[in-house]
Write a protein that holds these residues in place. Structure first.
Motif, mmCIF file in Angstrom:
data_model
loop_
_atom_site.group_PDB
_atom_site.id
_atom_site.type_symbol
_atom_site.label_atom_id
_atom_site.label_comp_id
_atom_site.label_asym_id
_atom_site.label_seq_id
_atom_site.Cartn_x
_atom_site.Cartn_y
_atom_site.Cartn_z
ATOM 1 N N GLN A 112 0.842 -1.128 -0.162
ATOM 2 C CA GLN A 112 0.047 0.056 0.111
ATOM 3 C C GLN A 112 0.887 1.430 -0.023
ATOM 4 O O GLN A 112 0.247 2.291 -0.416
ATOM 5 N N TRP A 113 1.950 1.315 0.652
ATOM 6 C CA TRP A 113 2.973 2.468 0.625
ATOM 7 C C TRP A 113 3.497 2.720 -0.723
ATOM 8 O O TRP A 113 3.589 3.680 -1.332
ATOM 9 N N ASN A 114 3.629 1.506 -1.843
ATOM 10 C CA ASN A 114 4.342 1.544 -2.773
ATOM 11 C C ASN A 114 3.406 1.901 -4.026
ATOM 12 O O ASN A 114 3.754 2.338 -5.227
ATOM 13 N N ARG A 115 2.109 1.578 -3.612
ATOM 14 C CA ARG A 115 1.047 1.604 -4.830
ATOM 15 C C ARG A 115 0.631 3.286 -4.956
ATOM 16 O O ARG A 115 0.351 3.768 -3.781
ATOM 17 N N ILE A 116 0.691 3.776 -5.871
ATOM 18 C CA ILE A 116 0.138 5.256 -6.075
ATOM 19 C C ILE A 116 -1.150 5.184 -6.958
ATOM 20 O O ILE A 116 -1.500 4.537 -7.698
ATOM 21 N N VAL A 117 -2.051 5.915 -6.040
ATOM 22 C CA VAL A 117 -3.299 6.005 -6.518
ATOM 23 C C VAL A 117 -3.850 7.346 -6.691
ATOM 24 O O VAL A 117 -3.502 8.392 -6.442
ATOM 25 N N GLU A 118 -4.673 7.739 -7.790
ATOM 26 C CA GLU A 118 -5.371 8.942 -8.095
ATOM 27 C C GLU A 118 -6.547 9.453 -7.154
ATOM 28 O O GLU A 118 -7.571 8.497 -7.211
ATOM 29 N N MET A 119 -6.495 10.360 -6.214
ATOM 30 C CA MET A 119 -7.485 10.839 -5.526
ATOM 31 C C MET A 119 -7.996 11.905 -6.014
ATOM 32 O O MET A 119 -7.586 12.865 -6.274
ATOM 33 N N ASN A 120 -9.346 12.082 -6.215
ATOM 34 C CA ASN A 120 -10.245 12.987 -6.681
ATOM 35 C C ASN A 120 -10.861 13.817 -5.289
ATOM 36 O O ASN A 120 -11.785 13.245 -4.705
ATOM 37 N N LEU A 121 -10.374 15.001 -5.203
ATOM 38 C CA LEU A 121 -10.866 15.811 -3.992
ATOM 39 C C LEU A 121 -12.073 16.722 -4.386
ATOM 40 O O LEU A 121 -11.926 17.454 -5.570
ATOM 41 N N VAL A 122 -12.990 16.875 -3.629
ATOM 42 C CA VAL A 122 -14.044 18.051 -3.999
ATOM 43 C C VAL A 122 -14.058 18.876 -2.663
ATOM 44 O O VAL A 122 -13.994 18.288 -1.656
ATOM 45 N N ALA A 123 -14.599 20.111 -2.758
ATOM 46 C CA ALA A 123 -14.630 20.906 -1.563
ATOM 47 C C ALA A 123 -15.805 20.447 -0.704
ATOM 48 O O ALA A 123 -16.818 20.152 -1.684
ATOM 49 N N HIS A 124 -15.930 20.253 0.619
ATOM 50 C CA HIS A 124 -16.911 19.611 1.241
ATOM 51 C C HIS A 124 -18.203 20.658 1.076
ATOM 52 O O HIS A 124 -17.918 21.791 1.142
ATOM 53 N N LEU A 125 -19.317 20.085 1.012
ATOM 54 C CA LEU A 125 -20.750 20.703 0.302
ATOM 55 C C LEU A 125 -20.939 21.723 1.594
ATOM 56 O O LEU A 125 -21.736 22.665 1.478
#
Length: 85
Positions: free
Chosen positions: A26-39
Motif C-alpha cells: 500500500q505504501w508503494n502503490r500510487i493512486v489518483e485521489m479525486n478531491l472536491v470541496a466539502h458541501l
C-alpha cells in the motif's frame, strides 16, 4: 497532526526479510485521489479557484496507504456528515 515519541532509541538491527519498504504494497502503490470541496463549506467557487480544480475536482496522486485521508481530514462518509477533526 503531531506525533509524540518519548525516549526514542536507535536500533542497530537490520530489517528482517519481510520488513523492507519494497514489501509494503500500500505504501508503494500510487493512486489518483479525486478531491472536491466539502458541501458544508461556504464559497465553494473560491475554493475551486484557489486549488485550480477542474470541474470542481482536484486530482492528486498519493500513496494508497491512506495517511493522506487522515492528514487532510477527508470526509469519506457516504452522506458527507464528517464534522471537525
Amino acid at each position: 497532526m503531531v506525533t509524540q515519541v518519548a525516549n526514542p532509541v536507535i536500533v542497530e538491527d537490520s530489517p528482517q526479510d519481510h520488513e523492507p519498504s519494497e514489501a509494503d504494497i500500500q505504501w508503494n502503490r500510487i493512486v489518483e485521489m479525486n478531491l472536491v470541496a466539502h458541501l458544508s463549506l461556504p464559497h465553494l467557487e473560491t475554493i475551486e479557484m484557489d486549488y485550480a480544480m477542474q470541474d470542481g475536482v482536484l486530482k492528486v496522486n498519493v500513496r494508497a496507504a491512506g495517511y493522506v485521508l487522515r492528514r487532510w481530514n477527508v470526509d469519506c462518509t457516504e452522506d458527507h456528515s464528517l464534522e471537525g477533526a
